[in-house]
Design an enzyme around this catalytic site. Structure first.
Site, PDB file in Angstrom:
ATOM      1  N   CYS A 126      10.699  -1.785   6.797  1.00 46.05           N
ATOM      2  CA  CYS A 126      10.491  -0.500   6.122  1.00 46.05           C
ATOM      3  C   CYS A 126      11.451   0.562   6.649  1.00 46.05           C
ATOM      4  O   CYS A 126      11.546   1.647   6.086  1.00 46.05           O
ATOM      5  CB  CYS A 126       9.043  -0.035   6.267  1.00 46.05           C
ATOM      6  SG  CYS A 126       8.548   0.216   7.965  1.00 46.05           S
ATOM      7  N   CYS A 150       1.705  -0.843  10.030  1.00 46.64           N
ATOM      8  CA  CYS A 150       2.212   0.426  10.560  1.00 46.64           C
ATOM      9  C   CYS A 150       1.619   0.716  11.937  1.00 46.64           C
ATOM     10  O   CYS A 150       2.274   1.341  12.776  1.00 46.64           O
ATOM     11  CB  CYS A 150       1.875   1.574   9.623  1.00 46.64           C
ATOM     12  SG  CYS A 150       2.272   1.219   7.901  1.00 46.64           S
TER      13      CYS A 150
HETATM   14 FE1  FES Z   1       6.826   1.499   7.888  1.00 46.76          FE
HETATM   15 FE2  FES Z   1       4.365   2.352   7.724  1.00 46.76          FE
HETATM   16  S1  FES Z   1       5.626   1.740   6.099  1.00 46.76           S
HETATM   17  S2  FES Z   1       5.493   1.988   9.479  1.00 46.76           S
END
Ligand code: FES
Length: 147
Positions: A33, A103
């Site tokens: 991400c 996360c």
């Molecule tokens: Fe990357 Fe939450 S989407 S830490």
């Protein structure tokens, strides 16, 4: 979708910032991400975490979990801080949506990385602490199996 506690820690993050001359600093990221977390620990000569701060370039769930994680480790011993897992942080926040569970790993891993840095600087071994990974995406598969 998010609990009130998650929203509270997202809107009013605790212990955000940095500590100059920290005892230990840990930085981890998630290559999937692109989010990054840095954790600073101020640990006294008795091994008590006197202060903790975090900075993140991350999503709302990463902010909320880091904020809660800092509250959970502040005032604790190094050994107690090791028990603050992402699961413990999520429980303290009354849960996270399944897609956001990963996360919470950023906070746990950043604390471990900061403890590792502290141990290296002081030439000590913290029992039970494994060498942290710099990219937690490697760990995500284990997490999705657990939850
Ligand atoms: Fe990357 Fe939450 S989407 S830490």
């Amino acid at each position: 979708m998010y609990s009130e506690k998650v929203m509270d820690h997202f809107n009013n993050p605790r212990n955000m910032g940095e500590i100059g001359h920290a005892s230990g600093v840990g930085t981890v990221g998630n290559a999937k991400c692109g989010d990054i977390m840095r954790m600073y620990l101020d640990i006294d000569e008795n091994g008590i975490i006197q202060d903790v701060k975090f900075k993140t370039f991350g999503c709302g769930a990463a902010v909320a979990t880091s904020s809660m994680a800092t509250e959970l480790v502040k005032g604790k011993t190094v050994q107690e801080a090791l028990q603050v897992t992402n699961k413990a942080v999520m429980e303290a926040l009354d849960g996270l949506p399944p897609v956001k569970v990963h996360c919470s790993l950023l906070a746990e891993e950043a604390i471990h990385a900061a403890l590792w840095d502290y141990a290296e600087k002081n030439n000590i071994v913290i029992e039970g602490l494994k060498k942290p990974v710099s990219d937690i995406a490697e760990k995500e598969e284990d997490v999705s199996e657990t939850y």
